[in-house]
Design an enzyme around this catalytic site. Structure first.
Site: not given
Ligand code: SAH
Length: 347
Positions: A110, A114, A336
């Site tokens: 990706c 983030c 997630c």
């Molecule tokens: N790029 C899209 C799809 C990925 S969804 C988006 O950002 O929505 C994945 C979800 O998991 C997103 O909301 C992301 O912010 C969240 N996420 C990422 N790392 C995480 C973590 N360590 N713990 C919980 N949620 C997380």
């Protein structure tokens, strides 16, 4: 070779007409591959031998291979799938009481970077083709069939690795294939696409005429904090994002889900909750709180259970609809933000 699983119905009809066939041939092919689950053209007995030969020459029915399979104590399954070029992606099956949901990846890696997310550490390797997303669903369906409990995938969330709106056209083809009555027939309201906030994508999605859902990864209620957590906020700051969301709600006549990660001492205090309430007040959306899943790639921590519930209460008292995301498969790193196939492979 054209992969048949990557063709949305209208595209397949067009190709069939180019082959000198009737558009109906496309419906017949969908019925064979999605309903009767044919895995070769030889099985398609109501298609002439001659045309079957043409199909075999030009089209494939390739699916990704299961590279590893992990089963969690709660029944969650995480697959690492190997694609044609050897690249690997993850998908996760979650079992709710209302059905079986699959968390689908849309890219290998990706580009959104983030700061809290493991999927973006090595950047984007490439987009997934529609057939590689359909392949994730079909592979899980096959496992469910083998379990013999009469279950199949009923819900899809495009929330795995990747940013779906950074692979817009392929993701839309995927959505149309799985939604098609002659395809996997998964109801539009059971399909959710999640974005970190690519505004052009949100505006386009509003105009697709689909009844599918949109989730927005918000994670912070002001630009200063959101800039720290999500690089994308520098390109599309909150005021621009919120305008796009309002436009989406007006045009698609659908409400969005806001995903809000709770990270200890970063975005989980009362002031953050109050700012969040103010920010989303003018929209119809509700908030899904995701307690942070810790990884060894950064120092972010999950808040205490008390703090998570306090945050929920603050929102609800402020008149915002909110829930805490149910968690699956954290013991197999399937929750997630824990999907990181590419990272594991190369470290
Ligand atoms: N790029 C899209 C799809 C990925 S969804 C988006 O950002 O929505 C994945 C979800 O998991 C997103 O909301 C992301 O912010 C969240 N996420 C990422 N790392 C995480 C973590 N360590 N713990 C919980 N949620 C997380």
């Amino acid at each position: 070779m054209i992969n048949l699983y990557g063709l949305e119905m209208e595209k397949l009809k067009k190709l069939m007409v180019e082959e000198g066939q009737k558009p109906f041939r496309a419906v017949q092919l969908y019925t064979w591959i999605y309903e009767k689950k044919a895995t070769s053209f030889d099985e398609m007995s109501d298609i002439s031998l001659k045309f079957r030969e043409v199909l075999k020459e030009k089209y494939s029915l390739d699916l990704p291979k299961i590279f590893t399979k992990q089963v969690s104590s709660d029944g969650t399954i995480k697959l690492l799938l190997e694609l044609n070029d050897g690249k690997k992606v993850e998908c996760v099956l979650m079992r709710y009481n209302y059905g079986c949901a699959v968390c689908v990846s849309s890219q290998v890696g990706c580009n959104m970077a983030c700061s809290f997310c493991s999927s973006g550490i090595l950047g984007k390797q490439r987009n997934l083709a529609p057939e590689e997303m359909v392949g994730q669903i079909l592979t899980i369906n096959k496992l469910l069939e083998e379990e013999g409990k009469g279950q199949r995938v009923t819900h899809i969330v495009v929330m795995g690795t990747g940013e779906p709106f950074d692979n817009y056209d392929n993701v839309m083809d995927f959505v149309r294939i799985v939604n098609n009555q002659k395809g996997l027939a998964i109801g539009a309201r059971h399909i959710t696409v999640s974005t970190c906030g690519l505004v052009e994508g949100i505006k386009k999605y509003a105009r697709e005429g689909l009844q599918t859902n949109l989730a927005i990864s918000l994670h912070a209620p002001n630009n200063e904090l959101r800039n720290q957590l999500m690089k994308v906020n520098k390109a599309y700051p909150l005021e621009v994002l919120m305008e796009a969301i309002k436009e989406y709600e007006a045009i698609a006549n659908r409400r969005v889900t806001y995903e809000y990660l709770l990270i200890q001492d970063v975005n989980d205090n009362k002031e953050n909750a109050e700012e969040l309430i103010k920010l989303i007040k003018g929209t119809m959306g509700y908030v899904n709180l995701i307690p942070y899943n810790e990884t060894n790639k950064n120092d972010y921590k999950r808040p205490s259970g008390n703090r998570i519930h306090a945050f929920l209460d603050w929102l609800i008292k402020g008149g915002v609809n909110a829930t805490i995301r149910k968690e699956f498969g954290s013991d197999i790193d399937a929750a997630c933000g824990q999907l990181k196939a590419k990272v594991e492979e190369s470290l």
